[in-house]
Design a protein around this motif. Structure first.
Motif, PDB file in Angstrom:
ATOM      1  N   ARG A  73       0.792  -1.229   0.000  1.00  0.00           N
ATOM      2  CA  ARG A  73       0.000   0.000   0.000  1.00  0.00           C
ATOM      3  C   ARG A  73       0.833   1.292   0.000  1.00  0.00           C
ATOM      4  O   ARG A  73       0.544   2.190  -0.785  1.00  0.00           O
ATOM      5  CB  ARG A  73      -0.963  -0.005   1.177  1.00  0.00           C
TER       6      ARG A  73
ATOM      7  N   PHE B 132     -11.268  12.556 -10.656  1.00  0.00           N
ATOM      8  CA  PHE B 132     -12.026  11.542  -9.909  1.00  0.00           C
ATOM      9  C   PHE B 132     -12.031  10.233 -10.688  1.00  0.00           C
ATOM     10  O   PHE B 132     -11.766   9.157 -10.138  1.00  0.00           O
ATOM     11  CB  PHE B 132     -13.465  12.020  -9.666  1.00  0.00           C
TER      12      PHE B 132
ATOM     13  N   GLU C 144      -8.647   1.074  -8.544  1.00  0.00           N
ATOM     14  CA  GLU C 144      -9.246  -0.246  -8.777  1.00  0.00           C
ATOM     15  C   GLU C 144      -8.253  -1.168  -9.485  1.00  0.00           C
ATOM     16  O   GLU C 144      -8.119  -2.350  -9.137  1.00  0.00           O
ATOM     17  CB  GLU C 144     -10.530  -0.123  -9.610  1.00  0.00           C
TER      18      GLU C 144
ATOM     19  N   ARG D 170     -16.814  -5.601  -8.876  1.00  0.00           N
ATOM     20  CA  ARG D 170     -17.269  -4.374  -9.538  1.00  0.00           C
ATOM     21  C   ARG D 170     -16.133  -3.502 -10.062  1.00  0.00           C
ATOM     22  O   ARG D 170     -16.378  -2.503 -10.743  1.00  0.00           O
ATOM     23  CB  ARG D 170     -18.137  -3.548  -8.580  1.00  0.00           C
TER      24      ARG D 170
ATOM     25  N   LEU E 225     -16.353  -0.606 -13.104  1.00  0.00           N
ATOM     26  CA  LEU E 225     -16.167   0.817 -12.825  1.00  0.00           C
ATOM     27  C   LEU E 225     -15.080   1.403 -13.726  1.00  0.00           C
ATOM     28  O   LEU E 225     -15.220   2.513 -14.252  1.00  0.00           O
ATOM     29  CB  LEU E 225     -15.810   1.024 -11.349  1.00  0.00           C
TER      30      LEU E 225
ATOM     31  N   PHE F 292     -15.589   4.543 -16.391  1.00  0.00           N
ATOM     32  CA  PHE F 292     -14.941   5.847 -16.215  1.00  0.00           C
ATOM     33  C   PHE F 292     -13.829   6.132 -17.234  1.00  0.00           C
ATOM     34  O   PHE F 292     -13.474   7.289 -17.439  1.00  0.00           O
ATOM     35  CB  PHE F 292     -14.384   5.978 -14.791  1.00  0.00           C
TER      36      PHE F 292
ATOM     37  N   ASN G 237     -11.072   9.248   2.227  1.00  0.00           N
ATOM     38  CA  ASN G 237     -10.811   8.276   1.168  1.00  0.00           C
ATOM     39  C   ASN G 237     -10.953   6.857   1.715  1.00  0.00           C
ATOM     40  O   ASN G 237     -10.227   6.461   2.623  1.00  0.00           O
ATOM     41  CB  ASN G 237      -9.406   8.466   0.598  1.00  0.00           C
TER      42      ASN G 237
ATOM     43  N   LEU H  36     -10.331   3.608   0.524  1.00  0.00           N
ATOM     44  CA  LEU H  36      -9.658   2.919  -0.574  1.00  0.00           C
ATOM     45  C   LEU H  36      -8.757   1.786  -0.106  1.00  0.00           C
ATOM     46  O   LEU H  36      -8.671   0.749  -0.748  1.00  0.00           O
ATOM     47  CB  LEU H  36      -8.800   3.931  -1.365  1.00  0.00           C
ATOM     48  N   ASP H  37      -8.068   2.007   0.984  1.00  0.00           N
ATOM     49  CA  ASP H  37      -7.073   1.058   1.473  1.00  0.00           C
ATOM     50  C   ASP H  37      -7.759  -0.213   1.993  1.00  0.00           C
ATOM     51  O   ASP H  37      -8.713  -0.138   2.765  1.00  0.00           O
ATOM     52  CB  ASP H  37      -6.276   1.750   2.593  1.00  0.00           C
ATOM     53  N   GLU H  38      -7.255  -1.365   1.563  1.00  0.00           N
ATOM     54  CA  GLU H  38      -7.901  -2.650   1.892  1.00  0.00           C
ATOM     55  C   GLU H  38      -8.008  -2.869   3.406  1.00  0.00           C
ATOM     56  O   GLU H  38      -9.035  -3.343   3.898  1.00  0.00           O
ATOM     57  CB  GLU H  38      -7.134  -3.821   1.266  1.00  0.00           C
TER      58      GLU H  38
ATOM     59  N   GLU I 223     -14.842  11.428  -0.077  1.00  0.00           N
ATOM     60  CA  GLU I 223     -14.515  11.958  -1.409  1.00  0.00           C
ATOM     61  C   GLU I 223     -14.235  10.847  -2.421  1.00  0.00           C
ATOM     62  O   GLU I 223     -14.419  11.040  -3.618  1.00  0.00           O
ATOM     63  CB  GLU I 223     -13.294  12.887  -1.312  1.00  0.00           C
ATOM     64  N   HIS I 224     -13.708   9.720  -1.944  1.00  0.00           N
ATOM     65  CA  HIS I 224     -13.417   8.599  -2.836  1.00  0.00           C
ATOM     66  C   HIS I 224     -13.724   7.302  -2.110  1.00  0.00           C
ATOM     67  O   HIS I 224     -13.446   7.195  -0.909  1.00  0.00           O
ATOM     68  CB  HIS I 224     -11.935   8.572  -3.248  1.00  0.00           C
ATOM     69  N   LEU I 225     -14.276   6.336  -2.856  1.00  0.00           N
ATOM     70  CA  LEU I 225     -14.418   5.013  -2.266  1.00  0.00           C
ATOM     71  C   LEU I 225     -14.232   3.973  -3.349  1.00  0.00           C
ATOM     72  O   LEU I 225     -14.418   4.251  -4.534  1.00  0.00           O
ATOM     73  CB  LEU I 225     -15.730   4.841  -1.511  1.00  0.00           C
ATOM     74  N   SER I 226     -13.800   2.794  -2.947  1.00  0.00           N
ATOM     75  CA  SER I 226     -13.475   1.741  -3.912  1.00  0.00           C
ATOM     76  C   SER I 226     -14.602   0.720  -3.981  1.00  0.00           C
ATOM     77  O   SER I 226     -15.520   0.710  -3.157  1.00  0.00           O
ATOM     78  CB  SER I 226     -12.187   1.046  -3.488  1.00  0.00           C
ATOM     79  N   SER I 227     -14.470  -0.169  -4.956  1.00  0.00           N
ATOM     80  CA  SER I 227     -15.475  -1.231  -5.089  1.00  0.00           C
ATOM     81  C   SER I 227     -15.444  -2.162  -3.878  1.00  0.00           C
ATOM     82  O   SER I 227     -16.465  -2.753  -3.527  1.00  0.00           O
ATOM     83  CB  SER I 227     -15.255  -2.018  -6.379  1.00  0.00           C
ATOM     84  N   ALA I 228     -14.275  -2.296  -3.242  1.00  0.00           N
ATOM     85  CA  ALA I 228     -14.204  -3.126  -2.036  1.00  0.00           C
ATOM     86  C   ALA I 228     -15.054  -2.521  -0.915  1.00  0.00           C
ATOM     87  O   ALA I 228     -15.691  -3.250  -0.139  1.00  0.00           O
ATOM     88  CB  ALA I 228     -12.759  -3.280  -1.582  1.00  0.00           C
TER      89      ALA I 228
ATOM     90  N   GLU J 276     -20.461  12.692  -7.534  1.00  0.00           N
ATOM     91  CA  GLU J 276     -19.554  11.791  -8.254  1.00  0.00           C
ATOM     92  C   GLU J 276     -19.539  10.392  -7.626  1.00  0.00           C
ATOM     93  O   GLU J 276     -19.360   9.387  -8.317  1.00  0.00           O
ATOM     94  CB  GLU J 276     -18.138  12.373  -8.357  1.00  0.00           C
ATOM     95  N   ILE J 277     -19.763  10.333  -6.326  1.00  0.00           N
ATOM     96  CA  ILE J 277     -19.833   9.020  -5.677  1.00  0.00           C
ATOM     97  C   ILE J 277     -21.185   8.369  -5.945  1.00  0.00           C
ATOM     98  O   ILE J 277     -21.272   7.163  -6.149  1.00  0.00           O
ATOM     99  CB  ILE J 277     -19.554   9.153  -4.162  1.00  0.00           C
TER     100      ILE J 277
ATOM    101  N   GLU K 176     -22.701   8.604  -8.608  1.00  0.00           N
ATOM    102  CA  GLU K 176     -22.529   8.046  -9.963  1.00  0.00           C
ATOM    103  C   GLU K 176     -21.995   6.612  -9.889  1.00  0.00           C
ATOM    104  O   GLU K 176     -22.395   5.754 -10.680  1.00  0.00           O
ATOM    105  CB  GLU K 176     -21.569   8.948 -10.748  1.00  0.00           C
ATOM    106  N   VAL K 177     -21.100   6.363  -8.946  1.00  0.00           N
ATOM    107  CA  VAL K 177     -20.566   5.005  -8.755  1.00  0.00           C
ATOM    108  C   VAL K 177     -21.699   4.046  -8.387  1.00  0.00           C
ATOM    109  O   VAL K 177     -21.772   2.923  -8.905  1.00  0.00           O
ATOM    110  CB  VAL K 177     -19.463   5.006  -7.666  1.00  0.00           C
TER     111      VAL K 177
END
Lengths: 142, 116
Positions: free
Chosen positions: A21, A46, A54, A114, A118, A122, B22, B24-26, B56-61, B88-89, B91-92
């Motif tokens: 990471r 974004f 991803e 997913r 995604l 995008f 964010n 994002l981190d697993e 502000e950001h998120l992942s598929s996980a 924008e989120i 939209e995901v």
């Protein structure tokens, strides 16, 4: 053909990263900074961040199977109109045709699968040449 | 691992907000799943509102964790709502058609009213 001035404006970088990471985060931050420096703004940044995150997560967890010693090669070319990114892992690859459609009714409550959908939504172009351990992503500014 | 969520029990409704912008981190996402599970432990028919105002950001996980939690709360006879999601989120959620399985409200207040 791109002029010399255009070529100078293009930011290019190849990262050779461990599947960890901190290294991934540092590389993603540098790419996003380059996007900003090239004048890209939301919602472009974004889309680029989401797709890159991803793709890197897939490379790390699926391609390299969580093995931190395996490498991920990230190549980027960024100019004011286009962002090209390729992400390659050391895994055996996968066939994107076999990935179930996560938006199908029967798959909506499945917790995973997913990321690729995604990325495809995008990015402007997505290629996954055989054997499927390399994603080629292009984002074109509209 | 530091805490990822702030959980308030407001009149029997769990109001959850994220401490990081964010998601994002697993390992952070696993921690979020752990904290969400802990928040409903021992409760029958839990009601939960998740406030995305800080995200502000998120992942598929991260979506996966939300799907699992939504199912678990549903199985317990409870209800989970998502709220305050920036466009924008959202939209995901639309791209993945998850807007069809989640109860989504524009504001926490609207979600609270939806719980009533």
């Amino acid at each position: 053909m791109a002029s010399d001035q255009d070529k100078k404006k293009c930011w290019e970088r190849t990262f050779d990263l461990a599947s960890k990471r901190p290294e991934i985060d540092q590389a993603v931050a540098e790419v996003l900074q380059a996007c900003t420096d090239q004048g890209l703004e939301e919602p472009a940044t974004f889309a680029i961040r989401l797709s890159l995150e991803e793709a890197m997560a897939n490379a790390m967890m699926h391609g390299n199977g969580g093995d931190e010693t395996k490498r991920i090669i990230l190549e980027c070319q960024i100019d004011s109109g286009k962002v090209r990114m390729t992400i390659q892992d050391e895994g055996p690859g996968f066939d994107p045709e076999t990935v179930p459609d996560p938006t199908a009714d029967e798959n909506l409550t499945i917790a995973s699968g997913r990321g690729l959908a995604l990325i495809k939504a995008f990015m402007t172009h997505v290629e996954i040449p055989r054997p499927g351990n390399r994603l080629e992503l292009v984002f074109e500014r509209s | 691992m530091s805490k990822m969520l702030h959980v308030d029990n407001a009149g029997g409704v769990l109001e959850v907000s994220f401490l990081e912008k964010n998601i994002l981190d697993e390992s952070n996402i696993q921690q979020i799943g752990k904290e969400l599970n802990e928040s409903i432990e021992g409760k029958s028919s839990p009601s939960m509102i998740i406030d995305f105002g800080n995200v502000e950001h998120l992942s598929s996980a991260a979506l996966g964790i939300l799907i699992t939690m939504n199912s678990r709360i549903g199985d317990m006879g409870g209800k989970m709502c998502l709220s305050n999601i920036r466009p924008e989120i959202f939209e995901v959620f639309k791209i993945t058609k998850l807007d069809r399985i989640f109860n989504i409200h524009e504001t926490v207040k609207a979600a609270r009213e939806g719980m009533a």
